[in-house]
Design an enzyme around this catalytic site. Sequence first.
Site, PDB file in Angstrom:
ATOM      1  N   HIS A 100       0.879  -1.167   0.000  1.00 55.88           N
ATOM      2  CA  HIS A 100       0.000   0.000   0.000  1.00 55.88           C
ATOM      3  C   HIS A 100       0.919   1.221   0.000  1.00 55.88           C
ATOM      4  CE1 HIS A 100      -2.519  -2.906   2.327  1.00 55.88           C
ATOM      5  NE2 HIS A 100      -3.543  -2.314   1.773  1.00 55.88           N
ATOM      6  N   ASP A 103       2.230   2.070   3.396  1.00 55.44           N
ATOM      7  CA  ASP A 103       3.112   1.111   4.088  1.00 55.44           C
ATOM      8  C   ASP A 103       4.560   1.494   3.872  1.00 55.44           C
ATOM      9  OD1 ASP A 103       0.830  -0.494   4.258  1.00 55.44           O
ATOM     10  OD2 ASP A 103       1.417  -1.673   2.503  1.00 55.44           O
ATOM     11  N   ASP A 295      -4.922 -13.779  -2.714  1.00 54.70           N
ATOM     12  CA  ASP A 295      -4.292 -13.422  -1.446  1.00 54.70           C
ATOM     13  C   ASP A 295      -4.368 -14.680  -0.598  1.00 54.70           C
ATOM     14  OD1 ASP A 295      -3.630 -10.880  -2.111  1.00 54.70           O
ATOM     15  OD2 ASP A 295      -4.816  -9.894  -0.558  1.00 54.70           O
ATOM     16  N   ASP A 306     -10.982 -11.601  10.100  1.00 52.69           N
ATOM     17  CA  ASP A 306      -9.911 -11.843   9.141  1.00 52.69           C
ATOM     18  C   ASP A 306      -8.600 -12.039   9.914  1.00 52.69           C
ATOM     19  OD1 ASP A 306      -8.879 -11.966   6.579  1.00 52.69           O
ATOM     20  OD2 ASP A 306      -8.965  -9.812   6.199  1.00 52.69           O
TER      21      ASP A 306
HETATM   22  C1  XLS Z   1      -7.834  -6.667   4.099  1.00 48.16           C
HETATM   23  C2  XLS Z   1      -7.279  -6.883   2.776  1.00 48.16           C
HETATM   24  C3  XLS Z   1      -6.102  -6.007   2.429  1.00 48.16           C
HETATM   25  C4  XLS Z   1      -5.896  -5.960   0.932  1.00 48.16           C
HETATM   26  C5  XLS Z   1      -5.073  -4.827   0.457  1.00 48.16           C
HETATM   27  O1  XLS Z   1      -8.560  -7.476   4.640  1.00 48.16           O
HETATM   28  O2  XLS Z   1      -6.962  -8.234   2.642  1.00 48.16           O
HETATM   29  O3  XLS Z   1      -4.957  -6.422   3.084  1.00 48.16           O
HETATM   30  O4  XLS Z   1      -5.349  -7.152   0.468  1.00 48.16           O
HETATM   31  O5  XLS Z   1      -5.611  -3.614   0.756  1.00 48.16           O
HETATM   32 NI    NI Z   2      -5.927  -9.038   0.991  1.00 50.67          NI
HETATM   33 NI    NI Z   3      -7.852  -9.570   4.210  1.00 51.77          NI
END
Ligand code: XLS
Ligand code: NI
Ligand code: NI
Length: 436
Positions: A100, A103, A295, A306
């Site tokens: 990001h 980051d 991801d 999460d």
């Molecule tokens: C959050 C998301 C985030 C995205 C990127 O839950 O997974 O990390 O992958 O903004």
């Molecule tokens: Ni993500």
């Molecule tokens: Ni996530």
Amino acid sequence: MSYFSDVNKIAYEGPDTKNDLAFRHYDADAMVEGKTMRDHLRFSVVYWHTFRGTGADPFGGPTLLRPWDDGSNSVENAQNRVRVAFEFMEKLGAPYFAFHDIDISPEGNTLSETQNNFDRVVETIEEEMQRTGIKLLWGTANLFSHPRYMHGAATSCNAESFAYAAAQVRKCIEVTKRLGGENYVFWGGREGYQNLWNTDMQRELENLGRFFHMAVDYANEIGFKGQFLIEPKPKEPTKHQYDSDAAACINFLRAYDLGDHFKLNIETNHATLAGHTMMHELEYAAIQGALGSIDANRGDLLLGWDTDQFPTDIYQTARTMLVLLKHGGIGSGGVNFDAKIRRESIDIHDLYHAHIGGMDAFARGLKIAAAIRADGQLQGLVDQRYASWKSGLGAEIESGEHSLTSLEKIALETKAFQPMESGRQELFENIVNRFI
Ligand code: XLS
Ligand code: NI
Ligand code: NI
């Protein structure tokens, strides 16, 4: 200065090695179905968790205090962190990373200061990318942390928040292009609502569509060729996120005429929060031509949020790889570890253990999936289950020769159903277990 001087480049040593800092299954150059593991898996390290994760949670502060971080918000600290990150990724042998905007570089007091910081840190990233050959899988703008985004960004009730988000995305696409990023991700951080009484849903959705069109226009303007990706997630931080799952995203993209420009980045823990499996989300996206990237992480059965744990479940990775192989691979996407070590895992070597474990779990998943496909029994049973569509009535229906009326005629004439195929779920599960 090196912070991992006691770690050598992580090598493939095979399943019997006693070395914790070695791969047991991920052998980058090994061929599977005519392609190297490296090219199948396209592993990517995320900057936010791995280099900015502090271990802080709602009940306590940071636990992951890094020796390379001076705790300041300075550009020099950010640049130094970049060098550490690349040393880590180089030793790990991950070919990609993702970030990001905020980051990698500190926000300033004004937007131009923030952009200037960004450019300075990106210079260091460029140097490190050149030095190591590590590539950018995707960039993304953080449109959810700052208080200006409390009501959302592209779906905010506040037009100035929308404008600021537009500025952030414009800059981040520019930087992603500069770094040769292969994709650009939109995760709808706070694009959703907490309460419908105070929400103009139609306006919010239309503005979200408008925002994405602006991104497409800008990409065309500067010649950014990377793939745009939307990352579905059903809840957290808002109660109802608009991009709730693959089907909702695909419907949104079609409704707002964006289908040609976007694919999806499917995250394991988001799929399960949506009440689906990862395999369901991948399969659905793939058959709609929208499977872009993944991801990779996992949730916890007992926790409803999460948790972003590293993927270590071989069933899960085997299923994931089975869907990917079936649909011809991940394309310009990758297996991006959007995963974080636990706040108690305070040793810097835990970063290696986490990624090695995830990479090995996926390498095993890949080998298992390829073996299941080479064996063919599973697919054979699926084909058998659908055999009624291959000829006769089924083939006629699928080639468009029938109507409700013509089918009614056939049904009226049918005296008794032929015995049907068994579903054989138990046998299917047993076959999979033979390969795990
Ligand atoms: C959050 C998301 C985030 C995205 C990127 O839950 O997974 O990390 O992958 O903004
Ligand atoms: Ni993500
Ligand atoms: Ni996530």
